[in-house]
Design a protein around this motif. Structure first.
Motif, PDB file in Angstrom:
ATOM      1  N   VAL A 164       0.827  -1.217   0.000  1.00 10.45           N
ATOM      2  CA  VAL A 164       0.000   0.000   0.000  1.00 10.45           C
ATOM      3  C   VAL A 164       0.862   1.268   0.000  1.00 10.45           C
ATOM      4  O   VAL A 164       0.556   2.246  -0.686  1.00 10.45           O
ATOM      5  N   ALA A 165       1.968   1.238   0.741  1.00  9.77           N
ATOM      6  CA  ALA A 165       2.828   2.433   0.774  1.00  9.77           C
ATOM      7  C   ALA A 165       3.342   2.748  -0.621  1.00  9.77           C
ATOM      8  O   ALA A 165       3.366   3.915  -1.042  1.00  9.77           O
ATOM      9  N   ASP A 166       3.739   1.712  -1.346  1.00 12.02           N
ATOM     10  CA  ASP A 166       4.272   1.933  -2.690  1.00 12.02           C
ATOM     11  C   ASP A 166       3.169   2.405  -3.640  1.00 12.02           C
ATOM     12  O   ASP A 166       3.383   3.296  -4.469  1.00 12.02           O
ATOM     13  N   ILE A 167       2.009   1.814  -3.499  1.00  9.98           N
ATOM     14  CA  ILE A 167       0.874   2.200  -4.355  1.00  9.98           C
ATOM     15  C   ILE A 167       0.522   3.674  -4.104  1.00  9.98           C
ATOM     16  O   ILE A 167       0.319   4.456  -5.044  1.00  9.98           O
ATOM     17  N   GLU A 227      -0.175   9.171  -5.392  1.00 12.56           N
ATOM     18  CA  GLU A 227      -0.184  10.517  -4.798  1.00 12.56           C
ATOM     19  C   GLU A 227       1.016  11.357  -5.249  1.00 12.56           C
ATOM     20  O   GLU A 227       0.862  12.470  -5.734  1.00 12.56           O
ATOM     21  N   ASP A 228       2.224  10.819  -5.067  1.00 14.95           N
ATOM     22  CA  ASP A 228       3.421  11.643  -5.272  1.00 14.95           C
ATOM     23  C   ASP A 228       3.904  11.668  -6.722  1.00 14.95           C
ATOM     24  O   ASP A 228       4.292  12.709  -7.226  1.00 14.95           O
ATOM     25  N   HIS A 281      -5.456  14.359 -11.645  1.00 15.58           N
ATOM     26  CA  HIS A 281      -5.912  13.734 -12.901  1.00 15.58           C
ATOM     27  C   HIS A 281      -7.410  13.413 -12.827  1.00 15.58           C
ATOM     28  O   HIS A 281      -8.161  13.684 -13.774  1.00 15.58           O
ATOM     29  N   TYR A 282      -7.861  12.892 -11.694  1.00 18.43           N
ATOM     30  CA  TYR A 282      -9.286  12.563 -11.562  1.00 18.43           C
ATOM     31  C   TYR A 282     -10.142  13.824 -11.659  1.00 18.43           C
ATOM     32  O   TYR A 282     -11.267  13.796 -12.150  1.00 18.43           O
ATOM     33  N   LYS A 283      -9.595  14.948 -11.178  1.00 19.38           N
ATOM     34  CA  LYS A 283     -10.382  16.186 -11.191  1.00 19.38           C
ATOM     35  C   LYS A 283     -10.664  16.653 -12.622  1.00 19.38           C
ATOM     36  O   LYS A 283     -11.626  17.390 -12.852  1.00 19.38           O
TER      37      LYS A 283
END
Lengths: 606, 606
Positions: free
Chosen positions: B8-11, B16-17, B24-26
């Motif tokens: 999860v940290a990598d995802i 996010e970063d 992009h979703y916006k």
């Protein structure tokens, strides 16, 4: 569905044209029986046995696997009968000493035989294969009584043998061996402990199995210096060979493995099993090391066997399977599509398989001559010199040819497309079976450390220099500056080869210098260095094969196509495979920091 | 014995970063529901489901396999219950349209979910995975009645779907399809023919299966221009979804395969099965091609999944298994030996796995944004532009990541030594399972031809130039000549990356010129060219990840170790993996002659 025809033409090209086995045999009077007529007859008979008896059991053996039933192992249908045929044919005795019932033929011929049996059915071939290890150990370190009792029967094939090294807590790191040997006062020892991964450790092919076991005497020094070697038969045996009760060696289970399913990999429990010491106390590892090179050479052969079997079957399929059209225009307009062999990438995979199989065979057959030299050395000096040559080239062959054997098997699967993934076709079995070869008898990583650490850095590059000198001698002899009539054509092979030899030596010196301040340089560079070495060594043999082919073509020979194909295959090698050295040269010289700097606790954040 | 924790940290680092998914979703108002809170909740819940429900069925599913019983397929124990949980959790609906009962979340989140399910249990994940293909096809080409009847139930997960393309005589070469579709005069068609290799073609997870079938209408043009697409349900279905009798689609057998044994690969016999046309007549292949890129992206993901699972388990083992001592001196003197993670070559394999898994994930997550863009394009122009970007990068990801996924799985097996070969440990299963990924959805060779032949030569390099421009823009922006505060550190990544981009373009131009006089240049160079491309593209993302990590470290973040590890991993990539481009550059430019000159009848003399 798989087919196999022994590549007799290629084998004869190597032993007659490239490596001059018959001149070499003449150097050793013990081998004078190995005449061309006899060898040809052996090749034909062995091919027949492998093609007709062993190959048909290859896929059925995988499907059926070995069955474990209350301590007993039942090998797949047909295995026992094939083993009996092998024994009746005298094949187990081929390259073992006359005085113990062997046929006294050279070890190199034993390897040719092993190639055929191993290509037709590697799992089956492991049973007699492990016996050879036990035979060699007893022959070198056993006393007369041991030879009379055990060696003669192993050579006859009445019994088989094993090598029991690995335990649950250790494989590579044999200093951790825990199995105990307690003296009974009558010259025998009670052996107690658990051995795992014992190939041919239990089976139904013979009534007795002779285990060569690493164990510790009471008060033996810790680590590798406190390990002794014992002969421990499965059944109690009288000196006349009569079998008594069980010797308390029981098979606890067999492994459920990725491949080589027809080869039983046993967990053996020794519970006060009675054994005899073989060789000196606490020198067990040294005694084992004597044969480590030949055992590793046998494993290198597995890579060649897999490459050959995969290649032969891929080639048949690539000529038959119709899909798409050649980009340069329809080649078979009367068919719904062209056979896939018209597509360059399919050809690239096929040619890669071909250079691995033929180039690998050449590497093995060259090295087999060194094994002959060792077995017939007239003096310690001769033996040591040959031993050094063997010790240098063996880790290269073991690691490089098993890695490339896996590559070839995977190309084979790939050429079959989706069908390659289906068991029925047999291609995925070759991939699974050969996958063990980069693991057992020392992983690729261990071979690489042996090569760079022991064989090069510890000897200050002596073995590498000796070998390089040989290759450079060949290069000089065949290049433009020489009187070689084929020098013009040969130069495209000679030039990259001699350049790579110079680099090879240079890299080893640079690594040696770096390793002085950081020992991790060795482990960090070793596998890339080994693979680099492999491509250089294989390049040497492709150049030699091309030279031999040119020489034959200059004569009035009939099978000209064979020699022309050999030259074209050498071209492929130098244009398409040899450039892999470029990347390896770069990565082997990279700073170990990039490997070592990341704290192991920070390698993952899950 | 295998373990899996969703990374999860990598995802989150990627979404996010590195790739700013939320910005992009916006851009797409349809995705405004996809807020950080919702996404985090989805990640947590999905991780829980995969770790607790799917992973425990991974090895048992392989051992048990699918059972074929008189036309029925019984999936391994627990598969049906896990599927029901998946449906109950709404997972099948996640990224499908709201108007048909989906949750309307972006396709990119669907890929994140697929990564977790696929890593925990690829075979299981194939059942819902194939449904996605059917859903996408019906969504794009189906009429309203078809959507109402089939799509809603596929999205709910009440039924599953398949894609029926391959026939015994053809896989890649679909122009050879023979299955017939005869009109019944009432708008339906009778479908007759045999389809093979149909994943999820028959199973016991749902009562009905919706097959998307390629077939030929009477008098259809020959070859690929005469193929139409049909919806053929396993059971006759009323428009209200009530199931009737069998629709004459029978499963003749399932394949006995190397791996993915818990995924049923069916032979399906259509015997006047009633189907409906979907999309225009004779345009079946075009309709399929619409989703070929996403299907191939899903297969590329399999490489990442295998790499991740192999890496996680190798890392655990390498910290636990004790063997030998570090060459730089004992690291754990209190233990009998050091853990094998101290050895540089073991670390090299682990780090290679790590860069494949993390770098591959970045490649997938980048591409997932393009898939979002396509699905929400406001105009044909926007859609085509995104389609071109996707079409260019997809074959690279599919071939490169599946080849490297296999490599990682094999490193995993190797790190376990002999134990890696034993089924119990699970490592050999990862090797077997991932091996299919370079074959299905177009082999590596087919991807390579698509990339070099169609996507580069046919477009005169447009897509390559567009992508190169993007990478060079990044390079300029982050390098010494820019105002990037981390430019000094970044330059060691930027320099080799920008150089490789220049070479990449140059090679493609040179190949294009050569191909004018010899079309075999394309096939001869293609796979090496593709692999070269893969290393360049992965290099771009490693550079991006390093840049993001530097940026985060410049802030007052807590998990600084995570970002530092990322930078060190990027260093490993550029020092140890990226140089593989050197050999590929050489071999891709080699003359096709070395591949093509040897007559096929002279390839073997056995």
């Amino acid at each position: 569905m798989l087919s196999y025809k022994a590549p007799v033409a290629d084998i004869k090209f190597l032993i007659e044209d490239v490596f001059n086995y018959y001149d070499h045999y003449k150097k050793h009077e013990e081998f004078e029986e190995a005449t061309p007529d006899l060898v040809d007859a052996i090749l034909q008979e062995c091919a027949k046995f492998c093609e007709n008896e062993l190959l048909p059991l290859y896929q059925s053996g995988d499907k059926e696997g070995c069955r474990f039933d209350n301590g007993k192992v039942i090998t797949p249908k047909g295995f026992k009968e094939a083993y009996q045929q092998y024994v009746d044919g005298g094949w187990s005795a081929l390259s073992h000493p006359l005085e113990h019932g062997g046929q006294g033929l050279p070890p190199s011929l034993g390897l040719v035989q092993s190639e055929m049996t191993g290509t037709a059915n590697w799992s089956w071939a492991m049973y007699p294969g492990l016996s050879h290890g036990a035979m060699n150990t007893i022959d070198a370190h056993g006393n007369d009584k041991q030879k009379e009792l055990y060696l003669t029967r192993l050579i006859q094939g009445t019994w088989t043998g094993t090598m029991c090294l690995t335990e649950p807590q250790c494989g590579t790191d044999l200093g951790q061996v825990k199995t105990k040997a307690e003296p009974n006062g009558d010259g025998t020892y009670n052996i107690t402990g658990t051995k795992i991964f014992i190939s041919a450790g239990e089976h139904d092919l013979t009534d007795n199995i002779i285990h060569i076991v690493l164990a510790r005497l009471p008060d033996a020094p810790k680590g590798t210096r406190g390990i002794s070697l014992f002969i421990v038969p499965k059944m109690k045996t009288s000196q006349d060979g009569t079998l008594g009760d069980s010797n308390n060696v029981t098979c606890g289970s067999i492994e459920d493995k990725m491949g080589i399913k027809a080869s039983a990999t046993a967990v053996l429990n020794f519970d006060n099993a009675v054994g005899e010491l073989i060789g000196p106390e606490n020198k067990g590892l040294e005694c084992m090391f004597t044969f480590m090179n030949t055992a590793r050479l046998g494993t290198a052969l597995q890579g060649v066997c897999a490459a050959e079997l995969a290649f032969q079957n891929s080639l048949i399929y690539a000529k038959e399977r119709l899909s798409m059209r050649s980009l340069t225009g329809k080649k078979y307009p009367e068919q719904v599509a062209d056979p896939i062999i018209v597509h360059p990438d399919v050809r690239k995979m096929l040619m890669t398989q071909k250079v691995i199989s033929e180039g690998g065979r050449a590497m093995i057959y060259y090295t087999a001559k060194i094994v002959d030299d060792i077995s017939m050395a007239k003096s310690d000096k001769e033996r040591e010199a040959a031993d050094d040559r063997l010790g240098f080239i063996t880790p290269i062959l073991k690691a490089f040819l098993t890695e490339l054997g896996s590559e070839s098997a995977n190309h084979g699967l790939q050429i079959f497309g989706g069908h390659g993934y289906i068991k029925e076709w047999g291609m995925e079995q070759i991939v699974r079976d050969v996958r063990i070869s980069t693991l057992y008898e020392g992983t690729t990583g261990i071979q690489a450390l042996d090569l760079l650490g022991r064989k090069i850095l510890l000897t200050r590059g002596k073995s590498l220099n000796d070998f390089s000198k040989e290759v450079l001698g060949f290069c000089k002899d065949k290049s433009l500056i020489s009187s070689n009539p084929h020098k013009r054509q040969m130069n495209r092979f000679i030039w990259p080869l001699s350049k790579s030899i110079a680099n090879w030596q240079q890299y080893s010196v640079r690594l040696a210098l770096k390793a002085k301040s950081d020992r991790d340089v060795v482990g960090s560079a070793s596998v890339d260095f080994l693979m680099y070495s492999g491509y250089v060594v294989m390049g040497y043999f492709w150049a030699q094969m091309a030279q031999s082919a040119y020489e034959k073509l200059a004569e009035d020979v009939e099978n000209r196509d064979f020699y022309r194909a050999k030259i074209k295959t050498a071209e492929f090698y130098f244009e398409r495979m040899f450039p892999r050295t470029k990347s390896l040269a770069k990565t082997m010289m990279a700073d170990p920091k990039s490997l070592m700097q990341l704290d192991q606790e920070l390698m993952s954040f899950v």
